[in-house]
Design an enzyme around this catalytic site. Structure first.
Site, PDB file in Angstrom:
ATOM      1  NE  ARG A   1      -1.939  -1.365   5.341  1.00 17.29           N
ATOM      2  CZ  ARG A   1      -2.049  -1.733   6.614  1.00 17.29           C
ATOM      3  NH1 ARG A   1      -2.967  -1.178   7.388  1.00 17.29           N
ATOM      4  NH2 ARG A   1      -1.252  -2.664   7.114  1.00 17.29           N
TER       5      ARG A   1
ATOM      6  CE  LYS B   1      -3.742  -5.816   5.258  1.00 19.39           C
ATOM      7  NZ  LYS B   1      -2.483  -5.963   6.024  1.00 19.39           N
TER       8      LYS B   1
ATOM      9  CD  GLN C   1       3.271   0.816   4.081  1.00 17.61           C
ATOM     10  OE1 GLN C   1       3.946   0.558   5.069  1.00 17.61           O
ATOM     11  NE2 GLN C   1       2.626  -0.122   3.376  1.00 17.61           N
TER      12      GLN C   1
ATOM     13  CE  LYS D   1       6.381  -0.883  10.598  1.00 16.96           C
ATOM     14  NZ  LYS D   1       5.223  -1.425   9.876  1.00 16.96           N
TER      15      LYS D   1
ATOM     16  CD  GLU E   1       9.125   0.671   6.922  1.00 19.41           C
ATOM     17  OE1 GLU E   1       8.546   0.038   7.829  1.00 19.41           O
ATOM     18  OE2 GLU E   1       8.688   0.734   5.763  1.00 19.41           O
TER      19      GLU E   1
ATOM     20  CG  HIS F   1       7.191   4.071   2.491  1.00 19.70           C
ATOM     21  ND1 HIS F   1       6.931   4.786   3.647  1.00 19.70           N
ATOM     22  CD2 HIS F   1       7.056   2.763   2.829  1.00 19.70           C
ATOM     23  CE1 HIS F   1       6.673   3.944   4.634  1.00 19.70           C
ATOM     24  NE2 HIS F   1       6.736   2.712   4.160  1.00 19.70           N
TER      25      HIS F   1
ATOM     26  CG  HIS G   1       5.608   3.351   8.944  1.00 21.09           C
ATOM     27  ND1 HIS G   1       4.586   2.433   8.842  1.00 21.09           N
ATOM     28  CD2 HIS G   1       6.542   2.986   8.033  1.00 21.09           C
ATOM     29  CE1 HIS G   1       4.903   1.541   7.920  1.00 21.09           C
ATOM     30  NE2 HIS G   1       6.072   1.857   7.405  1.00 21.09           N
TER      31      HIS G   1
ATOM     32  CB  SER H   1      -0.907   0.004   1.237  1.00 22.60           C
ATOM     33  OG  SER H   1      -0.136  -0.071   2.422  1.00 22.60           O
TER      34      SER H   1
END
Length: 625
Positions: free
Chosen positions: A498, A504, A283, A308, A310, A455, A285, A281
């Site tokens: 998302r 979702k 998205q 989050k 990453e 991203h 964080h 997706s």
């Protein structure tokens, strides 16, 4: 009606086992299996009809289940010998090869392993053995079965039996059981996650790595998207021998006193392997403040209050959309993709183009803020577009790309748009390809994704255009040969906001509100790593955060690479090859066989030597120091 007691006990045990192992089966199917197994010789039908006999067996099974649970003390955690046999044989073979110059032969070791496995199965015929209440029952039984197999075949142990038992951690005392779990280097069993975008069955790198654990058999039709390594409650790792959760093994000693206090006795990171069949997706964080807010307001969607950030390191050629493009590129896309501009409307489009032209190349804070506000309005307008309008303009865009013969231009933006529409027809996220940087990484390159930055990991690679355009293939076909694999590490959180390319929940309002709207080329977010401690065999990926860094170590056959002690805890996964991890504990040199898919927790302050045994021995090690 009387129910066969053996059939009843077997049916009850099988029904409980399916529930305990989280592979539930319908009770009727379990009853049919038990019934047919007992009665297949007398010509009975394979399946019971819904008759008085069926209802009698079903009611008896319910009653038997309660009795069996009481007998077991409601404790269904069974320490079987099988995983211990695998671990013991690995150590035994490796030590024998090292000390005895390759003797006995491979055939003898295969025979010994098969015989030990058979003896373990036979042990379940004796209640005195399989239900004996002794510490480390599974491990002790494994050692006994292996020892008996070696004696039966006339094979010798590489050292006296009592020393071998002590080295293998199979003493029959609680103290020895604890010693195994508190070792400086312990092997972990890790959980897989089956998200829809994951690669299927044995095609998945995640499934391939997870198969290193005895008992894991991937299903051909199941997606294996992620392998989780760490203590996150949604997929916590356990120690192989004791099956204790990794979190229960963490102490001031193996975390380091400073990090133990800083992160409340837990790991600050979650380590993963991803195997991607189709795009993830669009998205972002949340940062810590927003994560705390979301966890309080929507705990059903956002289950922890942590941020989050990453980092992903490519194991194969790897595509992604990351961060907003330079504004001049977005402006160019508004002119060259009229379907995009029409969806946004002339007012928003012209306002954005005017701001970009007005600001030019200015880097002043005032112009940067105006640019971000114009970008925010454009993105908000796109994300809030009505689905009917989105579908109409996506179809117009895809039809034009196809008519102009651009859908097969591998690596082009047109090909990406065409491919995304195959995966997620008429999705709003398709237009995000015109807003975000489209990057392709080669193995060993990495991207760092800070909080509140948009991203999406993609799939297929530049080789997919011909595959997708081949008219002989089903319209729903994806690109199994070009699915993407990466290792990924993040702060210990599972929070995702998302907005597109997903079935979702799309939290558009939160995403629009949270983004930084930083813009520019993607180069600043791509990491290529640096030599670690001056070595050509180990590469350090060190993002600008406290929670984690990653080491990549490659040792060829016969090579050794020593990584000096790290002040904090680490988790290591072997992604290719076979080797050994050599370390010292209590002044004694020890080692662990490290095959592809093996995962280890390594305590703070432990020096580890990687020794290549077969091919390129490649490992990734996430750590916090």
């Amino acid at each position: 009606m009387t129910v066969n007691n053996r059939q009843l006990l077997a049916t009850t045990a099988l029904h409980l086992a399916t529930k305990q192992c989280e592979v539930p089966r319908k009770l009727r199917d379990v009853i049919n299996v038990g019934y047919w197994t007992v009665h297949q010789q007398d010509g009975s039908d394979r399946y019971l009809n819904i008759t008085e006999e069926y209802w009698a067996i079903k009611e008896s099974t319910f009653a038997s289940e309660l009795v069996l649970l009481r007998v077991l003390g409601f404790d269904l955690n069974v320490d079987t010998p099988y995983p211990h046999i695998v671990s013991v044989m690995d150590e035994l073979i490796d030590e024998s090869l090292r000390l005895n110059d390759g003797k006995p032969s491979d055939d003898m070791w295969r025979s010994a392993s098969a015989l030990a496995w058979t003896y373990a199965g036979d042990s379940f015929l004796s209640a005195d053995i399989c239900l004996a209440e002794i510490p480390s029952r599974g491990k002790c039984l494994a050692l006994a079965c292996v020892y008996l197999a070696l004696r039966t075949l006339g094979m010798e142990l590489p050292r006296p039996f009592h020393e071998w038992c002590q080295k293998s951690g199979g003493g029959a005392t609680a103290e020895n059981e604890t010693m195994s779990s508190e070792s400086s280097v312990v092997r972990l069993v890790c959980k897989t996650q089956s998200y829809d975008w994951g690669k299927l069955g044995n095609e998945s790198k995640v499934a391939e790595l997870a198969s290193a654990t005895a008992g894991f058999t991937p299903r051909d039709d199941a997606p294996y998207a992620e392998l989780w390594m760490g203590t996150h409650p949604n997929g916590a790792s356990v120690e192989l021998s004791s099956q204790k959760p990794l979190k229960d093994l963490l102490t001031k000693d193996n975390l380091g006193e400073k990090l133990h206090a800083q992160y409340q006795g837990d790991l600050p990171f979650l380590f993963k392997v991803l195997s991607i069949r189709k795009a993830l997706s669009i998205q972002a964080h949340p940062d810590k403040a927003l994560a705390k807010e979301l966890a309080q307001k929507r705990p059903d969607l956002y289950k922890d209050p942590n941020h989050k950030p990453e980092m992903a390191i490519a194991l194969t050629p790897f595509e992604a959309l990351i961060a907003f493009r330079p504004l001049s590129e977005i402006a160019s896309h508004l002119r060259s993709y009229p379907e995009f501009a029409d969806l946004l409307g002339s007012e928003v489009t012209q306002k954005f183009l005017a701001q970009v032209e007005s600001a030019g190349t200015s880097t002043s804070a005032e112009d940067a803020n105006k640019n971000k506000e114009a970008l925010r309005l454009l993105f908000k307008t796109l994300m809030e577009s009505e689905q009917d309008a989105v579908s109409k303009h996506v179809q117009q865009l895809v039809r034009r790309i196809e008519n102009e013969g651009k859908a097969g231009n591998a690596g082009s933006l047109d090909e990406l748009v065409f491919r995304l529409n195959r995966q997620f027809p008429n999705d709003i996220g398709i237009f995000c390809a015109l807003l975000l940087n489209y990057v392709t990484l080669v193995p060993g390159e990495a991207i760092f994704l800070a909080a509140n930055e948009p991203h999406a990991y993609l799939s297929g690679g530049r080789c997919c255009a011909v595959y997708l355009l081949n008219s002989s293939l089903p319209k729903s076909s994806l690109c199994p040969s070009f699915a993407l694999d990466c290792v990924e590490c993040m702060a210990a959180s599972d929070n995702v906001v998302r907005s597109g390319l997903t079935p979702k929940f799309k939290d558009v309002n939160t995403l629009v509100r949270m983004l930084t709207y930083n813009y520019g080329p993607a180069d600043r977010q791509i990491l290529r790593g640096d030599r670690y401690q001056g070595s050509s065999r180990t590469t350090l990926y060190d993002p600008p955060i406290d929670e984690f860094s990653i080491l990549r170590t490659v040792a060829k056959l016969g090579e050794k690479e020593t990584v000096k002690p790290i002040a904090g805890p680490s988790i290591l996964i072997v992604t290719e090859g076979l080797g050994k991890l050599i370390y010292r504990e209590g002044g004694v040199e020890k080692f662990q066989t490290a095959d592809q898919g093996y995962v280890f927790f390594i305590s703070a302050g432990v020096e580890v030597t990687h020794e290549g045994k077969d091919g390129d021995f490649v490992s990734y090690r996430a750590f916090c120091a």
